[in-house]
Design an enzyme around this catalytic site. Structure first.
Site, PDB file in Angstrom:
ATOM      1  CG  ASP A 149      -9.096   1.273   1.957  1.00 21.09           C
ATOM      2  OD1 ASP A 149      -7.827   2.271   3.021  1.00 21.09           O
ATOM      3  OD2 ASP A 149      -9.449   1.935   2.297  1.00 21.09           O
ATOM      4  CG  ASP A 177     -11.104   1.780   5.726  1.00 18.36           C
ATOM      5  OD1 ASP A 177      -9.513   3.112   5.429  1.00 18.36           O
ATOM      6  OD2 ASP A 177     -11.741   2.471   4.656  1.00 18.36           O
ATOM      7  NE  ARG A 230      -7.690   2.973  -1.436  1.00 19.71           N
ATOM      8  CZ  ARG A 230      -8.772   4.157  -1.599  1.00 19.71           C
ATOM      9  NH1 ARG A 230      -9.053   3.528  -0.384  1.00 19.71           N
ATOM     10  NH2 ARG A 230      -8.708   5.190  -2.278  1.00 19.71           N
ATOM     11  NE  ARG A 236      -3.595   2.943   0.431  1.00 17.39           N
ATOM     12  CZ  ARG A 236      -4.533   3.192   1.888  1.00 17.39           C
ATOM     13  NH1 ARG A 236      -5.033   2.038   2.073  1.00 17.39           N
ATOM     14  NH2 ARG A 236      -5.291   4.354   1.242  1.00 17.39           N
TER      15      ARG A 236
END
Length: 164
Positions: free
Chosen positions: A98, A100, A95, A86
């Site tokens: 990812d 989160d 990307r 990344r």
């Protein structure tokens, strides 16, 4: 006695073998110290979010139990992203991976590097659809229940992927 905190992570990829990257992310999440992977969603193919032209994403969500503080867990997520190549070059850009932190217990967090619940969670079907697989009754602090939030969104072409 150490308390185990439920935490939920959104997972996405649209570079390289995205499906394999998301599958590997589930395994890597379970390997974070003082953290257990307790739930994993189906995978979804979703359209990209934001103004950057790019390919579709593969998305999922993971349910964790952790004894780590929120910023420690975030550091673990970022280490996994970095291991997958990344690079944080362009906001909302393509990307490799990812991760989160969507929800951390019943906490609301506003730190320079971390906002929880994740901003925009209520408007993002690519987050809510997989999260609904594993925690439909989850109350997102200050926002609402996952199943109710998802029901309010228009159908934006999110498609469950066939298992291989």
């Amino acid at each position: 006695m150490t308390a185990w905190i439920p935490a939920y992570v959104g997972i996405g990829s649209n570079l390289g073998d995205s499906r394999a990257r998301v599958e590997a992310a589930f395994d890597a999440l379970g390997a974070i110290r003082e953290t257990k992977l307790v739930a994993r969603s189906r995978l979804y193919r979703t359209r990209p979010f934001g103004p950057v032209q790019q390919g579709d994403f593969v998305n999922g969500a993971a349910g964790l139990l952790t004894t780590l503080a929120p910023l420690e867990l975030l550091a673990g997520l970022r280490a996994i992203e970095e291991a997958q190549g990344r690079v944080r070059a362009e906001r909302w850009g393509p990307r490799t991976l990812d991760l989160d932190l969507l929800v951390y217990g019943d906490r609301r967090i506003a730190e320079p590097d971390l906002v929880v619940p994740h901003p925009g969670i209520a408007e993002r079907g690519f987050v809510l659809a997989p999260l609904n697989d594993i925690a439909p009754a989850l109350h997102v602090p200050g926002v609402g229940h996952v199943e109710d939030l998802l029901r309010r969104l228009p159908d934006d072409g999110i498609a469950g992927m066939v298992a291989t």
